[in-house]
Design a protein around this motif. Structure first.
Motif, PDB file in Angstrom:
ATOM      1  N   GLY A 146       0.755  -1.105  -0.156  1.00 14.11           N
ATOM      2  CA  GLY A 146      -0.018  -0.064   0.027  1.00 14.11           C
ATOM      3  C   GLY A 146       0.628   1.254   0.003  1.00 14.11           C
ATOM      4  N   SER A 147       2.167   1.133   0.247  1.00 15.94           N
ATOM      5  CA  SER A 147       2.902   2.382   0.156  1.00 15.94           C
ATOM      6  C   SER A 147       2.970   2.738  -1.103  1.00 15.94           C
ATOM      7  N   VAL A 148       3.354   4.405  -1.471  1.00 17.44           N
ATOM      8  CA  VAL A 148       3.285   4.917  -2.504  1.00 17.44           C
ATOM      9  C   VAL A 148       4.636   5.632  -2.852  1.00 17.44           C
ATOM     10  N   ALA A 149       5.357   5.431  -3.756  1.00 20.20           N
ATOM     11  CA  ALA A 149       6.632   6.351  -3.869  1.00 20.20           C
ATOM     12  C   ALA A 149       6.591   7.154  -5.061  1.00 20.20           C
ATOM     13  N   PHE A 150       7.035   8.343  -4.938  1.00 22.95           N
ATOM     14  CA  PHE A 150       6.963   9.192  -6.145  1.00 22.95           C
ATOM     15  C   PHE A 150       8.628   9.726  -6.419  1.00 22.95           C
ATOM     16  N   ALA A 151       8.798   9.977  -7.658  1.00 29.10           N
ATOM     17  CA  ALA A 151      10.225  10.595  -8.053  1.00 29.10           C
ATOM     18  C   ALA A 151      10.004  11.249  -9.193  1.00 29.10           C
ATOM     19  N   ASN A 152      11.273  11.986  -9.859  1.00 26.63           N
ATOM     20  CA  ASN A 152      11.457  12.722 -11.126  1.00 26.63           C
ATOM     21  C   ASN A 152      11.908  11.725 -11.987  1.00 26.63           C
ATOM     22  N   HIS A 153      12.917  11.199 -11.691  1.00 28.68           N
ATOM     23  CA  HIS A 153      13.429  10.118 -12.623  1.00 28.68           C
ATOM     24  C   HIS A 153      14.061   8.790 -11.565  1.00 28.68           C
ATOM     25  N   ALA A 154      13.969   7.866 -12.152  1.00 35.40           N
ATOM     26  CA  ALA A 154      14.042   6.479 -11.484  1.00 35.40           C
ATOM     27  C   ALA A 154      14.732   5.524 -12.359  1.00 35.40           C
ATOM     28  N   VAL A 155      15.722   4.723 -11.670  1.00 34.68           N
ATOM     29  CA  VAL A 155      16.191   3.555 -12.525  1.00 34.68           C
ATOM     30  C   VAL A 155      15.826   2.498 -11.594  1.00 34.68           C
ATOM     31  N   ASP A 173      15.643  -5.636 -11.104  1.00 38.60           N
ATOM     32  CA  ASP A 173      15.294  -6.868 -10.208  1.00 38.60           C
ATOM     33  C   ASP A 173      13.774  -6.572  -9.952  1.00 38.60           C
ATOM     34  N   LYS A 174      12.959  -6.648 -11.376  1.00 41.10           N
ATOM     35  CA  LYS A 174      11.530  -6.463 -11.336  1.00 41.10           C
ATOM     36  C   LYS A 174      10.946  -5.429 -10.549  1.00 41.10           C
ATOM     37  N   MET A 175      11.654  -4.265 -10.759  1.00 42.74           N
ATOM     38  CA  MET A 175      11.099  -2.862 -10.061  1.00 42.74           C
ATOM     39  C   MET A 175      11.278  -3.100  -8.612  1.00 42.74           C
ATOM     40  N   ARG A 176      11.970  -3.831  -8.133  1.00 39.58           N
ATOM     41  CA  ARG A 176      12.103  -4.063  -6.447  1.00 39.58           C
ATOM     42  C   ARG A 176      13.228  -2.900  -5.958  1.00 39.58           C
ATOM     43  N   ASP A 177      14.445  -3.109  -6.656  1.00 38.94           N
ATOM     44  CA  ASP A 177      15.477  -2.344  -6.197  1.00 38.94           C
ATOM     45  C   ASP A 177      15.761  -1.072  -7.298  1.00 38.94           C
ATOM     46  N   GLY A 178      16.479  -0.237  -6.943  1.00 37.21           N
ATOM     47  CA  GLY A 178      16.805   0.828  -8.030  1.00 37.21           C
ATOM     48  C   GLY A 178      17.114   2.349  -7.153  1.00 37.21           C
ATOM     49  N   VAL A 179      17.258   3.301  -7.932  1.00 41.44           N
ATOM     50  CA  VAL A 179      17.732   4.764  -7.553  1.00 41.44           C
ATOM     51  C   VAL A 179      16.813   5.672  -8.225  1.00 41.44           C
ATOM     52  N   ALA A 180      16.566   6.627  -7.160  1.00 38.52           N
ATOM     53  CA  ALA A 180      15.461   7.741  -7.648  1.00 38.52           C
ATOM     54  C   ALA A 180      15.985   9.081  -7.348  1.00 38.52           C
ATOM     55  N   GLU A 181      15.453  10.189  -8.119  1.00 41.09           N
ATOM     56  CA  GLU A 181      15.994  11.517  -7.976  1.00 41.09           C
ATOM     57  C   GLU A 181      14.648  12.156  -7.621  1.00 41.09           C
ATOM     58  N   GLY A 182      14.954  13.320  -6.682  1.00 42.84           N
ATOM     59  CA  GLY A 182      13.548  13.746  -6.291  1.00 42.84           C
ATOM     60  C   GLY A 182      12.353  12.847  -5.633  1.00 42.84           C
ATOM     61  N   ALA A 202      10.433  11.942   2.405  1.00 35.70           N
ATOM     62  CA  ALA A 202      10.951  12.778   1.019  1.00 35.70           C
ATOM     63  C   ALA A 202      12.561  12.855   1.181  1.00 35.70           C
ATOM     64  N   ALA A 203      13.034  12.780   0.066  1.00 36.22           N
ATOM     65  CA  ALA A 203      14.726  12.748   0.066  1.00 36.22           C
ATOM     66  C   ALA A 203      15.121  13.509  -1.474  1.00 36.22           C
ATOM     67  N   VAL A 204      16.397  13.810  -1.399  1.00 39.57           N
ATOM     68  CA  VAL A 204      17.058  14.541  -2.654  1.00 39.57           C
ATOM     69  C   VAL A 204      17.153  13.325  -3.443  1.00 39.57           C
ATOM     70  N   ALA A 205      17.726  12.210  -3.223  1.00 41.82           N
ATOM     71  CA  ALA A 205      17.973  10.972  -3.833  1.00 41.82           C
ATOM     72  C   ALA A 205      17.726   9.933  -2.849  1.00 41.82           C
ATOM     73  N   ALA A 206      17.366   8.749  -3.595  1.00 39.86           N
ATOM     74  CA  ALA A 206      16.974   7.353  -2.625  1.00 39.86           C
ATOM     75  C   ALA A 206      17.447   6.436  -3.465  1.00 39.86           C
ATOM     76  N   THR A 207      17.946   5.508  -2.641  1.00 44.25           N
ATOM     77  CA  THR A 207      18.293   4.027  -3.174  1.00 44.25           C
ATOM     78  C   THR A 207      17.628   3.021  -2.326  1.00 44.25           C
ATOM     79  N   ARG A 208      17.127   1.867  -3.402  1.00 44.29           N
ATOM     80  CA  ARG A 208      16.285   0.723  -2.846  1.00 44.29           C
ATOM     81  C   ARG A 208      17.092  -0.447  -3.012  1.00 44.29           C
ATOM     82  N   THR A 209      17.264  -1.233  -1.997  1.00 43.02           N
ATOM     83  CA  THR A 209      18.216  -2.391  -2.040  1.00 43.02           C
ATOM     84  C   THR A 209      17.668  -3.485  -1.643  1.00 43.02           C
ATOM     85  N   LYS A 210      18.268  -4.842  -1.576  1.00 42.84           N
ATOM     86  CA  LYS A 210      17.713  -6.259  -0.889  1.00 42.84           C
ATOM     87  C   LYS A 210      16.324  -6.182  -1.222  1.00 42.84           C
ATOM     88  N   ASN A 211      16.189  -6.699  -2.523  1.00 43.87           N
ATOM     89  CA  ASN A 211      14.560  -6.861  -3.062  1.00 43.87           C
ATOM     90  C   ASN A 211      13.737  -5.864  -2.613  1.00 43.87           C
TER      91      ASN A 211
END
Length: 755
Positions: A114-123, A126-135, A147-156
Motif C-alpha cells: 500500500g505504500s506509494v513512492a514518487f520521483a522525478n527520475h528513477a532507475v 530486479d522486477k522494479m524492486r531495487d533502484g535509484v530515484a531522484e527527487g 522525502a529525499a533528494v535522492a533515494a536508493t532501494r536495495t535487498k529486493n
C-alpha cells in the motif's frame, strides 16, 4: 526471416495510439519486427519488467521495441502492472539484457503493502524492486510522509536509503505558505527497513514549525504501520505543590505479540523519585497484568522532613487450567502507605481488595473457591477489624432439563471469616429453588417460585466493647428459611400519533409468603451492611444480596413500569414500593422502612443514543413525601464534544449506619472548538458543606500528527500528611503510528477517574 520495409522500415518497430500488452514467459509481442538481417529474437524468454516467471500488463500511448538492442520504450501515460507493483510515468525504457528500467516524468510506484513512492527520475532493477530515484518522496502507511533528494532501494526492495531526507506524519497543505508541517525529522541519511518496519536517522534534527529544536547523531523509530514497538513514549511535564516540578519518562517494551510492559520513572523536586512498571500478557483464554510502583521521598511525613519509602502492587489475572472449564484467577491491590496512592496521584481507591480463586464452569453449573484480604486507606479505618475470608466456597447446579415444567437450581455456599479484633464465624448455606414461568393467552406473565434454605453458623467474638450483640464464647446458630412467591406482570402495548412510536405500560405485583424469625441474635452481618433499596432490587423476591441477614415474613412489592419507544431512542419510568405485614427493626435501616411500608422508589431513564442519556433516581418518604435520596446522571456526546453531569443528595440515614447526610454535584465537559482545538473543564462540589472538592480545566490541540494539552487541577481536601494541592500538567505526543487515540486521552481526568 522476412524483411518488412515501408511504413515499418528502419531499425525499430513502432506501435502507435493506445497499446496494451499482456506479458508472460509464454506470451510474446509478435507484431513487432526489425530491418536488420540478423536472426530475430522474440519476446518469448524475457518479460518486459523482469526475468522469467512473472506476469504483467503495460499500457501507454506509444510503445517502441528495438529487436537489435532488446530495448522497449513506453511513451505517454505509461502504466505498468507487474508482480503486484504498479508503475506510472511519462516515459519508461526497459533494457532486457541488463534488466534495467528507466522511468522519467511524474514517476510513481504503488507497492503491494500500500505504500506509494514518487520521483522525478528513477532507475529500477530486479522486477522494479531495487533502484535509484531522484527527487524522491513516499507515502508510508496511512500517515507517514518521507522525502529525499535522492533515494536508493536495495535487498529486493526492502531497504530504502534516502540522502538529505525528511519524515513526518503531518498533513502538508497545498496552499501557498502552508507547506511546512507541524513537526518533522530532517537527516543527512534516512534508512527505512520495510522488513523490520524501522526508520533510522543519521545526523538528525527535530523541527517544529520549520524551526530546529533538537539534534541527535543517531535516532530510530517504528514506521507508521507498527502497533507495538519498544521505545520512548510521550513524556509528561508538570508542577505540583506536593510534588514540586516533575517529569515522567515512560518507556514501552514490546516483548512479543502477546506480552509487553511499560516502565515509567518520575523525577520530582519535592517528593523524591517514583518508579512505575506495568507488565501485560494475553493468551487465548485469559491474561494477566501487574502494575507496581516504588518511591523514595526525603520530604515525607507530617513534618515534611522524614525519609520514607512507599510501594504498591496492583494486578489481575485469569489463567486457564482446562479449556472452557477450569481457570485460576487473582486480583491484587496493596499499598505500603495509606496516602501513597493519593500523594503521587496513582489511584483514587480508598478500600483495596485482594483475592485468589479457582473457578470451574461446566454447562450451566459452577464451582468456585475464594480467598479475600481487604485493606482500608481511610482515616477512620481500623485494619484489625477488617475481615480475612478463607475459604469462600460457592457451588451452583442447574440441570439442563426442566423439572415439572420449571427450572431447578441448587446453591451451596460456605464462608470462614476471621479478623484480629472482633467476631469470627464459619457459615454453611444450602438452598434449593424451583421457578415456573407462565404466559396466559391474554398476555399476562406469571412467575411462580418456591425456595427452601438452611444455614448453620459457628461464631466467636474477642471484642465485646465494639460488638456487644455477639457473645464471646463459641456458639452455634441454625435456621431454616422457606418461602413461596409469585410475580405478576401484564404489559399493554399501544401505538401513538407519532409514526413508528409505541408505549408499553406494565403493572407489576409480587407476593411472598414466608415465616418470621430468620435473623436470630448473635449472627454477624458481614455482607449486607451497605445495602439500600433502589430501582435495581425493588422487584426481587429477596432484596438483600448477602447470606448473613435475610428478609423474612409475609411481604409484597408493587409498582408500574412504562416505556415509550421512539425511532431514535426510548423514555422509561418506573415506580414502586415494598410492603410487610409486620415491621422488622432488624431490616428497617437496610430496606428503607421502619414500619410496614417502604419508601417510594422511582426512576426515569431517557436514552437517545449515541448523543444523550439521562437517568434520574428518587426515593420518597411514603408518609410525608420528603425526598430522601435524589440521583441525576446526564451524559451527552456531539461530535468531539462531551458532557457528563451527576447530582447526588442523600438525607441523613438511620443511626445504625453512622453516616452523615450528603449532597454533591459533579461535572465535566470537553468542548471541541475550531480546527483541532478543544477545552476541558471539570468540578466536584460538596453542597452539604458548601465547599469545593476538586476542579480542573485544560486546553489542548489534537490532530493526526500532534497532541498537546495543558491542564490545571486544584484539590481542596486534606488527608493526613497530604494537604490540599494545586498542579499543572503539560502533555505532548508526536504521533508516528496509525493507532486511534481516545478523545479523552488528551486530558488527564481526575474528577471522574475510574479506579
Amino acid at each position: 526471416m522476412e524483411r518488412r520495409e515501408g511504413l515499418l522500415g528502419g531499425r525499430a518497430a513502432r506501435m502507435t495510439a493506445v497499446a496494451i500488452l499482456s506479458i508472460s514467459v509464454a506470451g510474446a509481442v509478435h507484431g513487432a519486427s526489425r530491418t536488420s538481417p540478423t536472426p530475430h529474437t522474440s519476446f518469448d524468454k524475457q518479460s518486459l519488467l523482469g526475468k522469467p516467471g512473472g506476469t504483467g500488463l503495460i499500457r501507454a500511448d506509444e510503445i517502441i521495441y528495438d529487436t537489435q538492442t532488446k530495448v522497449v520504450s513506453a511513451i505517454g501515460h505509461v502504466e505498468i502492472d507487474y508482480n503486484d507493483r504498479i508503475l506510472l510515468a511519462d516515459k519508461v525504457t526497459y533494457d532486457q539484457v541488463k534488466d534495467v528500467a528507466t522511468a522519467d516524468g511524474s514517476v510513481s510506484v504503488l507497492e503491494p503493502n500500500g505504500s506509494v513512492a514518487f520521483a522525478n527520475h528513477a532507475v529500477l532493477t530486479d522486477k522494479m524492486r531495487d533502484g535509484v530515484a531522484e527527487g524522491f518522496s513516499a507515502l508510508i502507511g496511512k500517515t507517514g510522509r518521507f522525502a529525499a533528494v535522492a533515494a536508493t532501494r536495495t535487498k529486493n526492495g526492502t531497504i530504502l536509503t534516502g540522502q538529505n531526507g525528511v519524515f513526518t506524519t503531518c498533513k502538508i497543505c497545498n496552499q501557498p505558505g502552508h507547506r511546512t508541517p507541524l513537526w518533522q525529522v530532517r537527516a543527512k541519511k534516512v534508512i527505512w527497513n520495510q522488513v523490520e518496519h524501522k526508520i533510522t536517522y543519521h545526523d538528525a534534527t527535530f523541527e517544529m514549525f520549520g524551526v530546529p529544536v533538537a539534534y541527535t547523531p543517531y535516532f530510530s523509530q517504528p514506521d507508521p504501520s507498527v502497533k507495538r514497538k519498544t521505545g520512548l513514549l510521550a513524556p509528561e511535564l508538570g508542577s505540583s505543590t506536593i510534588l514540586g516540578s516533575f517529569v515522567r519518562l515512560p518507556v514501552y517494551v514490546a516483548l512479543n505479540d502477546s506480552q509487553d510492559m511499560t516502565i515509567s520513572p518520575m523525577l520530582t523536586t519535592a517528593a523524591g523519585v517514583l518508579l512505575e512498571g506495568e507488565y501485560r500478557q494475553r493468551w487465548n483464554d485469559g491474561g494477566m497484568w501487574f502494575q507496581s510502583a516504588v518511591a523514595y521521598n526525603p520530604n515525607g511525613g507530617y513534618s515534611g522532613s522524614q525519609s520514607q519509602w512507599y510501594s504498591s502492587v496492583f494486578g489481575s489475572g485469569r489463567i486457564p487450567l482446562e479449556a472452557n472449564v477450569w481457570h485460576l484467577g487473582f486480583d491484587a491491590q496493596f499499598t505500603s502507605n495509606e496516602t501513597f496512592l493519593k500523594r503521587y496521584d496513582l489511584s483514587i481507591l480508598d478500600r483495596l481488595t485482594n483475592d485468589l480463586f479457582l473457578e470451574g464452569i461446566n454447562n450451566r453449573s459452577r464451582f468456585a473457591i475464594y480467598g479475600y484480604y481487604f485493606q482500608g486507606l481511610r482515616l477512620t479505618d481500623d485494619q484489625e477489624v477488617f475481615p480475612f475470608v478463607l475459604p469462600l466456597i460457592e457451588y451452583t447446579y442447574i440441570p439442563e432439563h426442566k423439572l415439572m415444567g420449571g427450572e431447578f437450581r441448587f446453591d451451596f455456599n460456605s464462608a470462614a471469616v476471621s479478623r484480629d479484633s472482633g467476631p469470627a464465624s464459619q457459615r454453611v448455606t444450602a438452598e434449593a429453588r424451583w421457578t415456573l414461568p407462565i404466559l396466559t393467552s391474554n398476555g399476562q406473565m406469571i412467575t411462580v417460585q418456591g425456595d427452601v434454605r438452611g444455614d448453620a453458623f459457628r461464631v466467636t467474638n474477642n471484642d465485646l466493647a465494639d460488638f456487644p450483640d455477639i457473645p464471646e464464647n463459641v456458639h452455634y446458630i441454625a435456621r431454616g428459611l422457606p418461602y413461596l412467591a409469585a410475580d405478576w406482570r401484564w404489559p399493554f402495548v399501544s401505538g401513538t400519533a407519532i409514526e413508528n412510536t409505541s408505549v408499553v405500560v406494565e403493572p407489576i405485583v409480587q407476593a411472598i409468603a414466608a415465616p418470621y424469625g430468620g435473623n436470630p441474635s448473635g449472627i454477624p452481618n458481614e455482607d449486607s451492611n451497605d445495602f439500600e433499596l433502589d430501582d435495581n432490587n425493588l422487584f426481587s423476591f429477596e432484596h438483600l444480596p448477602g447470606q448473613d441477614i435475610v428478609e423474612t415474613g409475609p411481604r409484597a412489592n408493587a409498582g408500574l413500569q412504562t416505556t415509550a419507544y421512539f425511532p431514535a431512542g426510548s423514555v422509561q419510568f418506573l415506580a414502586g414500593e415494598a410492603f410487610r405485614l409486620k415491621p422488622d427493626k432488624t431490616l428497617g435501616p437496610l430496606l428503607g422502612f421502619d414500619d410496614t411500608t417502604s419508601d417510594v422508589i422511582g426512576r426515569t431513564t431517557i436514552k437517545f443514543p449515541p448523543h444523550f442519556t439521562l437517568t434520574h433516581r428518587m426515593d420518597f418518604d411514603h408518609e410525608n413525601g420528603k425526598l430522601r435520596r435524589n440521583e441525576v446522571y446526564l451524559d451527552g456526546t456531539w461530535g468531539r464534544s462531551t458532557l457528563e453531569l451527576s447530582y447526588l443528595k442523600i438525607d441523613e440515614p438511620e443511626p445504625t449506619f453512622d453516616l452523615p447526610s450528603r449532597e454533591e454535584v459533579n461535572g465535566q465537559a470537553t468542548i471541541g472548538l475550531f480546527g483541532y482545538w478543544a477545552v476541558f473543564a471539570g468540578a466536584r462540589r460538596d453542597i452539604e458543606n458548601d465547599r469545593m472538592i476538586d476542579n480542573e480545566f485544560g486546553v489542548g490541540y489534537d490532530d493526526e500528527c500532534l497532541a498537546v494539552s495543558l491542564s490545571y487541577r486544584r484539590n481542596y481536601t486534606t488527608d493526613r500528611d497530604v494537604p490540599p494541592s494545586t498542579s499543572v500538567l503539560l502533555r505532548f505526543q508526536l504521533k508516528t503510528g496509525e493507532q486511534n487515540e481516545q478523545p479523552s486521552a488528551l486530558f488527564p481526568r481526575h474528577v471522574f477517574t475510574t479506579p
